[in-house]
Structure formats: C-alpha cells, structure tokens
Enzyme design. Structure first.
Site, mmCIF file in Angstrom:
data_model
loop_
_atom_site.group_PDB
_atom_site.id
_atom_site.type_symbol
_atom_site.label_atom_id
_atom_site.label_comp_id
_atom_site.label_asym_id
_atom_site.label_seq_id
_atom_site.Cartn_x
_atom_site.Cartn_y
_atom_site.Cartn_z
ATOM 1 N N ASP A 80 0.820 -1.205 0.000
ATOM 2 C CA ASP A 80 0.000 0.000 0.000
ATOM 3 C C ASP A 80 0.857 1.260 0.000
ATOM 4 O O ASP A 80 0.548 2.238 -0.695
ATOM 5 C CB ASP A 80 -0.921 0.015 1.219
ATOM 6 C CG ASP A 80 -2.102 -0.927 1.062
ATOM 7 O OD1 ASP A 80 -1.974 -1.922 0.324
ATOM 8 O OD2 ASP A 80 -3.144 -0.680 1.677
ATOM 9 N N CYS A 121 2.209 -8.864 2.992
ATOM 10 C CA CYS A 121 1.482 -7.602 3.026
ATOM 11 C C CYS A 121 -0.009 -7.797 2.720
ATOM 12 O O CYS A 121 -0.456 -8.874 2.335
ATOM 13 C CB CYS A 121 2.135 -6.613 2.068
ATOM 14 S SG CYS A 121 1.697 -4.886 2.375
ATOM 15 N N ASP A 122 -0.756 -6.686 2.862
ATOM 16 C CA ASP A 122 -2.217 -6.712 2.954
ATOM 17 C C ASP A 122 -2.942 -7.582 1.944
ATOM 18 O O ASP A 122 -3.904 -8.270 2.281
ATOM 19 C CB ASP A 122 -2.764 -5.292 2.812
ATOM 20 C CG ASP A 122 -2.355 -4.380 3.942
ATOM 21 O OD1 ASP A 122 -1.433 -4.736 4.693
ATOM 22 O OD2 ASP A 122 -2.937 -3.300 4.058
ATOM 23 N N LYS A 123 -2.539 -7.522 0.671
ATOM 24 C CA LYS A 123 -3.335 -8.166 -0.377
ATOM 25 C C LYS A 123 -2.947 -9.615 -0.613
ATOM 26 O O LYS A 123 -3.669 -10.333 -1.313
ATOM 27 C CB LYS A 123 -3.214 -7.388 -1.690
ATOM 28 C CG LYS A 123 -3.575 -5.911 -1.563
ATOM 29 C CD LYS A 123 -4.944 -5.693 -0.955
ATOM 30 C CE LYS A 123 -5.238 -4.215 -0.725
ATOM 31 N NZ LYS A 123 -4.486 -3.627 0.379
ATOM 32 N N CYS A 193 3.241 -4.339 8.577
ATOM 33 C CA CYS A 193 2.993 -3.294 9.574
ATOM 34 C C CYS A 193 2.664 -3.920 10.928
ATOM 35 O O CYS A 193 1.953 -4.922 11.015
ATOM 36 C CB CYS A 193 1.835 -2.417 9.130
ATOM 37 S SG CYS A 193 2.092 -1.596 7.546
ATOM 38 N N SER A 469 -7.605 3.333 5.664
ATOM 39 C CA SER A 469 -6.590 2.602 6.405
ATOM 40 C C SER A 469 -7.233 1.471 7.181
ATOM 41 O O SER A 469 -8.268 1.650 7.830
ATOM 42 C CB SER A 469 -5.866 3.538 7.365
ATOM 43 O OG SER A 469 -5.084 2.816 8.293
#
Length: 555
Positions: A80, A121-123, A193, A469
């Site tokens: 991101d 990571c997020d995705k 994160c 977010s």
C-alpha cells in the site's frame, strides 16, 4: 497415490515435462512425488516482502524432507505504501485479483498438487485464500510475520504513526524534520505493519478460517516460531495431498462465521469484510459476509486492544496466545465442528488451547467492551452498505449532521482543506474512489489524516466510496460506501450544501434531499460509457463486481 501432476508415460506432456525437470536436476523418482507450489510474492520494493526468498527456500527444503517436491511460483507483490503512488491508488485492490490470477496461471497451468502460500502484506493473504478457494487443491497459508518497529523521542513509532503524522505536516502542525526522524525509526526490519492493520488481521483470519496452522498467527518475522511454522507447513502439505483435504472442505459457512467473530473480537481491519466476501465467492460458498458482520456485531464482545486501537502491542498480543487465544475466549460462540488444515476440527484444537495472558486477550464474560468496532451502516446515502471503524476506547460522538462539501479526488480534497474550503460542520464527500471509479479503489485516508492535522477531527465527518486505512480512522468516517458513485450510487447525486445525517449507533447514513430533486439530478447525471484505454486498470474496471460481491472479477 494418484497425482494430477503425473502424466502417462510415453505421452508428449510426460516427455516434455520430464525433459524440462531432468534439466532442473529432478530424478525420475522425484517426478512421482507430490508437487507443491510455494507461492512467493517476493519483491525488493517493500520491506514486507524482503525476507520471503529465504522462507521459500526453507519451505521447499521442508517439502522435500516430507517426500514432496517444492516449486517456487512468483506473483506480483503490492505494498500500500509503495504501489499507491500511481494510478490514483487503484493498483492496490486491483493487485489482489492480479495475484489470484498469477497463482491460477502458475499452479493450475502446471497442474501442481498443492500449495504453501507465503502471506505477507495486505493483499497477499486474501488473494491466496481466494486462489485456494478457486483452484480447490490442498493449501496451507503461512503468515510470514510482522516487522519490528522503533521509537521516536521515547514513544512507540511505527509506519502508521508516520502516515498519520504526514497529515499533520500537510497542515503545518508538524515539521518536516520531525517527520523525517520518525520515518527513520518506524521500521527496523522485515515484515508487515506492526499494528492490527489489514495484514495482521488477515493473517489471523487465515487461522480462524482453518487455512493456517493453529497457533501460527500473528508472528514476528524471522522469529523461531515463524520458522517452526514453515517447517510444519512443509511437512503437513504433503500429508494434505495424500489425505485429499481441500480448501472447500475447510471454507464452510461456519468457518466464515468464525472468521467474522475473530475480526470483531480484535477490532480488526475493515478491509477484512470485502476480502472475506471475495474468498467466499471464489470458494463458491453461499455466505453473506456483510450480513454476518451485521448480525454478529452485537453478540461478539471486544476482547483485545492492539495498537492503534488500544494500548497493547502486537508482540504482547502474540505472547498472550494470538489468534488461538482469541478463538479460545470465543469458544462458546464458535462453530467448533469446522475443519482445519490439520484434519482436526476447531473444537479439537481449542480443547488444548490456553490463554497466556487474559488481560491482553480478555475472556468473553470480562470484555473490553460490547460496542462493535467494525460497524456496517445503511441508508439513503449507502443503500448497500458503508463501513465505520471505531477505536476500542471510542469516546467520539456517534452522530453527525452537516452540509456536504464534495470532491472527486483526494488531491482536490487536500487542496480544499488547505484553502479553507472545508470548515467545521461540513461532511466531506469524497467520491469516484470505488472499484470502478478509481478504477481499483483509491485510498481515502490522506484527507482523513489531514483533517486530524487541521484540528477538525470530530468537527468534520467524511463519507467516501474509497477504501481507508485498515488500522484506524479519525472522527466519523463512513468508508466503502456502496453502490459507489461510478456505479450509479447516491454519492454521485450529492451536491455542495446537501444535508447529510449519520448515526453510527443506529447504523444509518442518509442524504436528506427530496426525491424529486434527486430524480432531476439523475437525469442530468446519466452515466456515460466507460472510455476505452489500455492497461490492467482498464481491464479491472470493466470486469470488477460490487463490493457486496467481494469486488471479485467476473467477465
């Protein structure tokens, strides 16, 4: 064992595959073994992926030791904070579905027998779950851990603090030198994160669904527990192929309900809602995830308060027992009959699970609170849904009435704020940021954080069809409004000065404009055809489905 990766001797596929793999050093004996994809989204562009190559090597070694052969399969690797720079931020959500198709092309094209997916990571985690549901071959998701973070002038500092502080710089309330110092101390190593954002939330979701090994999330990157999980996943995936246990055996309606309860209990990322719906769609599981969040919101107590939602660190949460401990505390509400990738049920695992620190992860009868932190709202402004994220110790007012001030891009909103156009009592409407409108779903958090920097948190509300977010938002912010403006949603009809009424407690978001006025606006704003242009985002724009269907791609 009958393997789909093996072909009849003497055929062209057998001969050409043998020629290729012999040249790679495989023996004829190797070619009879289960062939496992090690799905790796490695990249030098972002620290969250920087350690995955070493993990992939260890995973392949573990698979070989267990009697299989591991093949590394690469995908795109979106971050991101890196990849939102281009395409109006649209590459972020759109890359989730690109990963799904990368996996399909690499794994289904080669007819491999199973997958170990390295989630970072997020995705990546939602994409890997979606691919597992679509391909329905034995799969284990391995969470590859969160990053170590530092301090700034004696206080905790992570990447989200930097993101928020940048909004303060934009309004002149923080100096560039201070932001520079923060950025130098926020990230001290590999991993995702460190807060309860989308990455850690989705790693926990993988375990709650039964698609990750019990007790494996969240985990510090490159820690002994992470490496132990890699070893165990390599062993177990070969057994899974032999046992024939597939994702659709695990991804049942009960499993999705368990995952929703876990997200509610930890005040997880709002992005989990659309991601879980997308996983259900790809697994062809008939479950309404949005409906589950609405129905379960008042039944599931808030059990954990991890930064930035509360005072505890992700390290403390992991030490307290992590996802397994959350599920243990929710045991009375869960569907314990659901299967996991171990072949055992959720209930069987919970029987031996202990909570190491019941102050960090509270029991259900002594929660941190009973008001949901992930709230779905509906109304004339959000006929399908909008989502509000509340902090654990939320004290802000939960109602807002104000006059709309409308922008069609985050940049325009930032300029409007700087020029004094946005004032106390306004409802900032940021539209055209949805899956079709961006296209790809733009990030709307920058204006939200800039409002905080301008001292307008709680004095200005925000309504947007963009994404926010996964960690936290400031003030009353209704995100992911659906239908989006580009798909004919009411956001497209809002004009400056319109009255908007938001009541989070009542779960409503309404546009207080007479219907005859809206009808006249609809006539003026008849949708025009999407202009043809080259590139991935154009393809995405033409085939993406609404958020209530998970924003999956369908031709």
């Amino acid at each position: 064992m009958q393997l789909r990766s093996n072909f009849e001797k003497g055929t062209s596929r057998w001969a050409t595959r043998r020629a290729q793999w012999r040249a790679l050093g495989l023996s004829d004996e190797d070619m009879e073994k289960p062939k496992i994809a090690v799905v790796n989204s490695s990249s030098d562009l972002a620290i969250c992926y920087s350690h995955l190559d070493d993990i992939a090597r260890r995973a392949k070694d573990a698979i070989r030791a267990a009697g299989g052969i591991g093949f590394e399969v690469r995908t795109t690797a979106p971050s991101d904070f890196i990849h939102s720079a281009g395409g109006r931020g649209g590459y972020i959500l759109a890359s989730r579905d690109l990963i799904v198709n990368d996996i399909e092309a690499g794994v289904e094209g080669a007819l491999l027998d199973g997958m170990v997916c390295l989630a970072s990571c997020d995705k990546t985690a939602p994409a890997q779950l979606m691919a597992a549901g679509r391909l329905n071959i034995p799969t284990i998701v391995v969470a590859c851990g969160y990053q170590p973070c530092g301090t700034f002038r004696g206080e905790h500092c992570d990447i989200e603090d930097v993101f928020l502080a940048a909004g303060h710089v934009a309004q002149g309330r923080l100096g560039v030198d201070e932001l520079t110092e923060m950025s130098e101390n926020a990230v001290l190593g590999a991993g995702v994160c460190a807060g309860m954002g989308t990455a850690n939330s989705m790693h926990i979701v993988c375990e709650a669904l039964g698609m990750a090994l019990p007790g494996s999330t969240p985990v510090a990157a490159n820690s002994a527990p992470m490496w132990d999980t890699v070893e165990r996943a390599g062993q177990r995936i070969v057994e899974l192929v032999r046992d024939g246990l597939k994702p659709r055996d695990v991804l049942t309606p009960g499993a999705f309900a368990n995952a929703v309860m876990a997200v509610l209990a930890i005040s997880g990322s709002i992005n989990c809602v659309k991601h879980l719906q997308a996983v259900a769609a790809e697994a062809e599981c008939d479950v309404d995830v949005y409906g589950l969040f609405e129905r379960l919101a008042d039944d599931v107590p808030l059990l954990a308060a991890v930064r930035p939602n509360g005072p505890h660190s992700i390290e403390q949460f992991e030490a307290a027992g992590g996802a397994a401990a959350v599920l243990k505390q929710l045991e009375g509400l869960l569907h314990k009959e659901t299967l996991t990738v171990t072949g055992r049920t959720t209930g069987e695992h919970l029987a031996s699970t202990e909570v190491a620190d019941p102050e960090i992860i509270r029991p259900a009868d002594r929660p941190l609170g009973r008001r949901p932190a992930v709230v779905l709202v509906r109304g004339s402004l959000a006929p399908a849904t909008g989502i509000v994220k509340l902090a654990v110790a939320e004290e802000r007012r939960l109602t807002f009435e104000g006059r709309a001030i409308v922008y069609d891009s985050p940049e325009d909103a930032m300029t409007g704020l700087r020029d004094g156009e946005i004032r106390e009592g306004h409802v900032l409407v940021l539209r055209g940021q949805g899956p079709k409108g961006s296209p790809g779903m733009g990030m709307a958090s920058r204006p939200v954080f800039a409002l905080d920097g301008a001292g307008l948190t709680g004095k200005v509300a925000v309504v947007t069809d963009g994404q926010l977010s996964g960690l936290v938002n400031k003030g009353i912010v209704v995100g992911e409004v659906s239908p989006e403006a580009a798909d004919g949603g009411p956001l497209a009809l809002v004009e400056n000065g319109d009255r908007i009424v938001i009541d989070v407690a009542a779960r409503t978001a309404d546009l207080d404009v007479p219907e005859d006025v809206l009808a006249e606006r609809r006539t003026r704003l008849a949708r025009t055809p999407v202009p043809a242009r080259p590139g991935w985002l154009s393809i995405y724009q033409h085939v993406v489905r609404p958020l209530q269907e998970g924003a999956v791609l369908r031709g």
